[in-house]
Design a protein around this motif. Structure first.
Motif: not given
Lengths: 312, 315
Positions: B65-70, B72, B92, B95
């Motif tokens: 959903r466009g979230e880099p931490m998610r 990972v 990213s 990331a």
């Protein structure tokens, strides 16, 4: 005796929900109840968990901080951006950034007496702009690989260091809530701010301290995230404030203030983390995944409401 | 009792919708960039599932959903699942590098899909599958040379600077013109961030700055910006003396090419071809077969002459 048992269940409903989730995913997925997966879960919850510490304090005050996700993202960018100065200075710079933004939030809420929902909503948008300005809309790569050890170290080869940091902060936070005047004042202010003021509590100072705490916790979360990615990216942190608030509410903290504690917030953070992890392991389609997260959360809060914790 | 019933129903629906397909024992684990945010990514997701079903492999498809931490976190969850190959469409490109190091240590091959990983991550992955944006820029340059008979002055409207797709499409165009078409000069490049309205403004500025006859061609990073620029050209009445080429076709560009004369050529980059090709390479990796590092799928040129051979894009 019977009343005592039902009271106990009512107060601790989050743990039953947690147990249910564990049983559900445990039976659905062979890989769920494994050491490896729990290492993942502990690592994954520590970021939202840290932010939930500050949020619990503020929600006990009857306030809210919508800007935590963006403070988290900005501090992650700062800790990478300042890396050429050395790891310690960059970490301090990130913490200072979070605390300064928290202080600004707090001053507007406490001194200017603007509703914290509005102040921190503004801060959320403003800090996002700051993040774009700082990263120039593109990712900054970290140069010092030693910084990634913060996230990848496992205590005793087993327990992820970020999770330990989170749990230690949580324990300290809970201790302060229970055993210090600052903690007791938090409940008093959330219960009735005017009465608290009349009773001689320095409400303004108290609120500013808690907003600074929230900023500092978001900064710590950002430092850990940056260490996991070794990158500053402008797309970080857009949803985190929502998950953090939901976790705190799941833990039974009253949105209107005056009630709540950190141990049950931990339960809420676990439930969110386990739902996310479990649905990932099951490979549920992304659209259904969102639908389920939403439905399950409303269901859980509904059940929690039925067994509303006693305010005693 | 009622609560139990709701819980049971939820569980049953969950089981029914989870992507468990029993067949050959290959499992692909995928984490997508942001399914549903645009039609390209949504179609890519559908086509990916269909192709995997067709090839009889299992899959777990997650969406960051466009979230880099998610993303990972999802890569770590897929590691727990012991998938045979991991497909990552990076949110990213930078990331994910640290977590890819862990995936490599776990011995799971990684295929990067659609958008490239940062160069520091090249040594950690088995390959890339997706469009070749440099070649797409080169093709657009060749079509521009055809449209202008090898002589003329060209302005460029590119996508968001800093994004690798935008920069590669621009770079390919510039390289090809410089290498093979000395009669063509690229006089100015401006970004419009993949945005139609921005592209219209940029084109309006170009038209003010350069009089009729001072520019002959417009190169755009995709048809979306192309349509914006064409709006500007039409409202200034400059359509007779300008030709446009684009690096990627969208449905609006398809219609524009059939109805008007400005859009001379564009390129057919299909999310379905993209997904099919990605699944094929991923399955090869899971079987332990050798693959090239860069695996590009075909993005053919489309002009007035051959547009009838292509279906109207649904993206």
């Amino acid at each position: 005796m019977k009343k005592q048992i039902t009271d106990f269940i009512k107060k601790q409903s989050i743990w039953f929900i947690l147990l249910l989730s564990l049983i559900f995913f445990g039976t659905m997925q062979a890989n769920f109840l494994t050491l490896r997966n729990f290492q993942n879960i502990f690592l994954q919850i520590s970021i939202n968990g840290l932010m939930a510490i500050g949020m619990t304090y503020l929600m006990i005050n009857g306030e809210i901080d919508l800007s935590v996700g963006m403070i988290y993202a900005l501090c992650a960018a700062v800790v990478i951006g300042f890396q050429p100065l050395g790891i310690i200075p960059s970490v301090l710079a990130a913490l200072a950034t979070g605390m300064v933004i928290g202080a600004i939030n707090g001053i507007f809420v406490a001194k200017a007496e603007i509703n914290s929902f509005i102040v921190t909503l503004g801060a959320m948008i403003g800090v996002r702009g700051l993040l774009f300005v700082y990263t120039g809309e593109r990712a900054i790569l970290g140069t010092d690989l030693r910084f990634t050890y913060l996230a990848s170290t496992r205590i005793g080869g087993v327990f992820p260091l970020p999770a330990l940091i989170f749990l230690v902060f949580l324990a300290i936070g809970e201790y302060f809530l229970r055993n210090t005047s600052h903690g007791r004042n938090a409940y008093a202010i959330g219960g009735n701010q005017d009465a608290a003021e009349k009773a001689g509590i320095a409400v303004k100072k108290h609120l500013i301290i808690n907003f600074v705490l929230s900023g500092a916790m978001a900064a710590t979360a950002g430092i850990i995230a940056a260490s996991r990615m070794n990158t500053a990216t402008p797309t970080l942190g857009r949803m985190n404030h929502l998950w953090v608030i939901i976790a705190v509410v799941l833990g039974g903290t009253d949105l209107k203030g005056g009630y709540g504690n950190l141990v049950r917030t931990l339960g809420g953070i676990f439930v969110i983390g386990i739902l996310d992890n479990g649905l990932n392991l099951m490979g549920v389609h992304t659209f259904y995944n969102m639908l389920f997260m939403g439905s399950i959360l409303i269901l859980v809060i509904f059940i929690g409401k039925k067994f509303e914790p006693l305010k005693s | 009792m009622k609560k139990l019933f709701i819980l049971l129903t939820l569980s049953l629906i969950l089981i029914a919708t989870s992507g468990m397909v029993m067949a050959e024992d290959i499992v692909i684990g995928m984490t997508a960039n942001n399914t549903g945010v645009d039609s390209y990514q949504t179609l890519h997701d559908q086509a990916f599932r269909e192709k995997a079903d067709e090839m009889g492999v299992e899959y777990t498809i997650l969406d960051a959903r466009g979230e880099p931490m998610r993303q990972v976190d999802q890569i770590m969850d897929l590691m727990t699942q012991d998938v045979d190959v991991m497909v990552v469409w990076p949110v990213s490109g930078q990331a994910i590098v640290p977590v890819l190091r862990q995936v490599q240590q776990a011995g799971i091959p990684v295929l990067i899909a659609n958008s490239k990983v940062d160069e520091s991550g090249f040594e950690l992955v088995s390959g890339f599958a997706g469009p070749d944006n440099i070649t797409q820029g080169e093709y657009a340059a060749q079509m521009m040379a055809e449209a202008l008979d090898g002589e003329g002055r060209v302005v460029e409207i590119m996508g968001t600077p800093g994004y690798i797709t935008a920069e590669e499409r621009s770079q390919g165009f510039h390289d090809e013109i410089e290498a093979n078409y000395p009669g063509i000069e690229i006089i100015e490049t401006q970004p419009a961030d993949w945005n139609r309205e921005r592209a219209q403004e940029v084109m309006e500025n170009y038209l003010t700055k350069y009089d009729d006859g001072e520019i002959d061609g417009v190169y755009v990073g995709d048809d979306n910006m192309g349509v914006g620029a064409i709006n500007a050209i039409r409202s200034e009445g400059r359509g007779d003396n300008l030709k446009m080429t684009s690096a990627t076709m969208f449905a609006d560009g398809y219609d524009e090419m059939q109805s008007g004369d400005i859009l001379y050529g564009t390129l057919y980059q299909s999310p379905i071809d993209d997904a099919n090709y990605t699944v094929e390479i991923a399955v090869k990796l899971a079987r332990g077969e050798e693959v090239e590092f860069f695996n590009y799928f075909e993005t053919p040129k489309v002009t007035d002459e051959n547009i009838a051979e292509f279906e109207r894009p649904v993206w």
